[in-house]
Design a protein around this motif. Structure first.
Motif, PDB file in Angstrom:
ATOM      1  N   VAL A 206       0.838  -1.199   0.000  1.00 16.47           N
ATOM      2  CA  VAL A 206       0.000   0.000   0.000  1.00 16.47           C
ATOM      3  C   VAL A 206       0.872   1.248   0.000  1.00 16.47           C
ATOM      4  N   PHE A 207       1.756   1.356   0.960  1.00 18.21           N
ATOM      5  CA  PHE A 207       2.606   2.537   1.076  1.00 18.21           C
ATOM      6  C   PHE A 207       3.967   2.338   0.412  1.00 18.21           C
ATOM      7  N   ARG A 208       4.386   1.079   0.307  1.00 15.34           N
ATOM      8  CA  ARG A 208       5.619   0.744  -0.420  1.00 15.34           C
ATOM      9  C   ARG A 208       5.307  -0.437  -1.329  1.00 15.34           C
ATOM     10  N   PRO A 209       5.645  -0.351  -2.609  1.00 14.18           N
ATOM     11  CA  PRO A 209       5.290  -1.423  -3.549  1.00 14.18           C
ATOM     12  C   PRO A 209       5.958  -2.746  -3.189  1.00 14.18           C
ATOM     13  N   SER A 213       4.548 -11.408  -6.910  1.00 16.42           N
ATOM     14  CA  SER A 213       5.224 -12.687  -6.702  1.00 16.42           C
ATOM     15  C   SER A 213       5.955 -12.759  -5.368  1.00 16.42           C
ATOM     16  N   ASP A 214       6.204 -11.595  -4.751  1.00 21.36           N
ATOM     17  CA  ASP A 214       6.938 -11.545  -3.483  1.00 21.36           C
ATOM     18  C   ASP A 214       6.042 -11.336  -2.270  1.00 21.36           C
ATOM     19  N   LEU A 215       4.753 -11.133  -2.491  1.00 25.05           N
ATOM     20  CA  LEU A 215       3.886 -10.708  -1.392  1.00 25.05           C
ATOM     21  C   LEU A 215       3.794 -11.755  -0.286  1.00 25.05           C
ATOM     22  N   HIS A 246      -5.551  -5.013   8.346  1.00 21.00           N
ATOM     23  CA  HIS A 246      -4.908  -5.235   7.056  1.00 21.00           C
ATOM     24  C   HIS A 246      -5.902  -4.878   5.966  1.00 21.00           C
ATOM     25  N   GLY A 247      -5.426  -4.240   4.912  1.00 20.94           N
ATOM     26  CA  GLY A 247      -6.284  -3.936   3.776  1.00 20.94           C
ATOM     27  C   GLY A 247      -5.455  -3.473   2.594  1.00 20.94           C
ATOM     28  N   TRP A 248      -6.128  -3.324   1.469  1.00 22.91           N
ATOM     29  CA  TRP A 248      -5.481  -2.887   0.225  1.00 22.91           C
ATOM     30  C   TRP A 248      -6.521  -2.117  -0.568  1.00 22.91           C
ATOM     31  N   GLY A 251      -8.659   1.691  -6.700  1.00 25.65           N
ATOM     32  CA  GLY A 251      -8.551   3.049  -7.226  1.00 25.65           C
ATOM     33  C   GLY A 251      -7.775   3.059  -8.526  1.00 25.65           C
ATOM     34  N   GLU A 252      -7.270   4.227  -8.886  1.00 27.64           N
ATOM     35  CA  GLU A 252      -6.498   4.360 -10.107  1.00 27.64           C
ATOM     36  C   GLU A 252      -5.270   3.445 -10.042  1.00 27.64           C
ATOM     37  N   GLU A 253      -5.127   2.611 -11.058  1.00 30.77           N
ATOM     38  CA  GLU A 253      -4.049   1.628 -11.145  1.00 30.77           C
ATOM     39  C   GLU A 253      -4.091   0.622  -9.995  1.00 30.77           C
ATOM     40  N   ARG A 254      -5.240   0.489  -9.337  1.00 32.09           N
ATOM     41  CA  ARG A 254      -5.439  -0.488  -8.268  1.00 32.09           C
ATOM     42  C   ARG A 254      -6.763  -1.218  -8.524  1.00 32.09           C
ATOM     43  N   PRO A 255      -6.763  -2.188  -9.417  1.00 37.57           N
ATOM     44  CA  PRO A 255      -8.016  -2.824  -9.813  1.00 37.57           C
ATOM     45  C   PRO A 255      -8.622  -3.681  -8.714  1.00 37.57           C
TER      46      PRO A 255
END
Length: 325
Positions: A206-209, A213-215, A246-248, A251-255
């Motif tokens: 959210v605040f840092r990409p 594949s690494d999440l 926890h959340g995500w 929005g724009e570029e966040r489908p």
């Protein structure tokens, strides 16, 4: 599938912090729609499920009377059919009034103890730069230590033996990793004995990409770090660790479909590590968007839009609760 069952929950309100350190809120909450959504997520009325709610003490708080929950309003109405509150008692005293805060916490136990499973003393007290969060205010460490004791003492007096009391932080690395150990030193053995759990708010990607594949490995690494490098050195390694937020956001570029994938990845990682890392539960932030018409990062964390139209993540979370709850 893990055999270790998690206690799930959700924050159902439509208010959240915004980019400027204030509050973001669009349409008012619709209690009937909230209840319908909670019923759907919970799945069975006998399944334990947490409803996260926030209330706050500041220098204008009147002690001796009832204390309303600010987000969502009248949260106790949702603590039915097996659901119970995950109540956050925020500390926002610019005067450092810890005595007043302890009275406030005791009064919360009196008012809400019968419908509350977890009482969180302060919110993100390690964050010192945002007036929405409790680390901004003086004497917050003392407020945690004494607030936990006050809550547990009043719960025992009233027979609320199942009420669990704890505190939370955001991820702690580097010098900040000593925050919990410093609390333990301040409170001593009595504080460690009173604590029932430690909470962790985490918002990966959210605040840092973080690459998709690494999440999963990033979440696993963070959870291990908090168990082994934060709690254990503080002498609190025996306590359950609860994912308190926890959340995500979409929005724009966040489908929306990516939101569903993030929820699935994070919850599965928590479930897989629940037993070895003593993870007690997971609470999602949030049920609905604060304001679906706005594009700010903090406005669209919801599993639904602000009119309660489900996003794909809603069904994803429902299935995960049914599988691991």
């Amino acid at each position: 599938m893990t055999s270790h069952r998690l206690l799930f929950g959700v924050y159902p309100g439509g208010v959240s912090g915004d980019d400027s350190g204030g509050l973001a809120g669009g349409p008012p909450d619709d209690p009937d729609r909230v209840t319908q959504a909670l019923d759907r997520l919970q799945g069975r009325p006998d399944r334990p499920f947490l409803v996260r709610a926030y209330t706050a003490f500041d220098d204008a708080t009147r002690l001796g009377g009832p204390h309303a929950t600010a987000a969502p309003e009248d949260a106790a109405r949702y603590a039915v059919r097996g659901r119970r509150l995950d109540l956050v008692a925020q500390y926002r005293s610019a005067a450092g009034d810890v005595d007043g805060y302890c009275r406030f916490v005791r009064e919360l136990v009196e008012q809400y103890g019968a419908v509350t499973s977890t009482l969180q003393v302060t919110e993100e007290p390690n964050d010192t730069g945002n007036p929405v969060l409790d680390g901004y205010y003086p004497s917050v460490r003392e407020a945690i230590v004494r607030g936990v004791s006050a809550a547990k003492e009043r719960a025992r007096e009233l027979g609320h033996d199942e009420l669990r009391v704890g505190f939370n932080t955001t991820p702690l690395f580097g010098p900040s990793a000593s925050f919990v150990a410093e609390l333990a030193v301040l409170g001593g053995p009595a504080f460690a004995a009173e604590l029932d759990y430690v909470g962790l708010d985490l918002f990966p990607d959210v605040f840092r990409p973080v690459a998709a594949s690494d999440l999963a490995s990033a979440v696993a690494g963070l959870l291990r770090h908090h168990r082994e490098a934060v709690l254990a050195p503080a002498g609190l390694g025996h306590l359950p660790l609860h994912i308190t937020e926890h959340g995500w956001p979409t929005g724009e570029e966040r489908p929306p479909q990516r939101q569903a994938e993030v929820v699935d990845t994070v919850v599965r990682a928590v479930a897989e590590l629940a037993e070895p890392l003593r993870l007690s539960g997971y609470t999602h932030f949030a049920l609905r968007d604060a304001d679906s018409s706005r594009t700010g990062l903090f406005h669209r964390f919801g599993l639904t839009t602000d009119d309660y139209t489900p996003k794909p993540a809603f069904e994803t979370y429902r299935v995960l609760i049914d599988r691991h709850g």
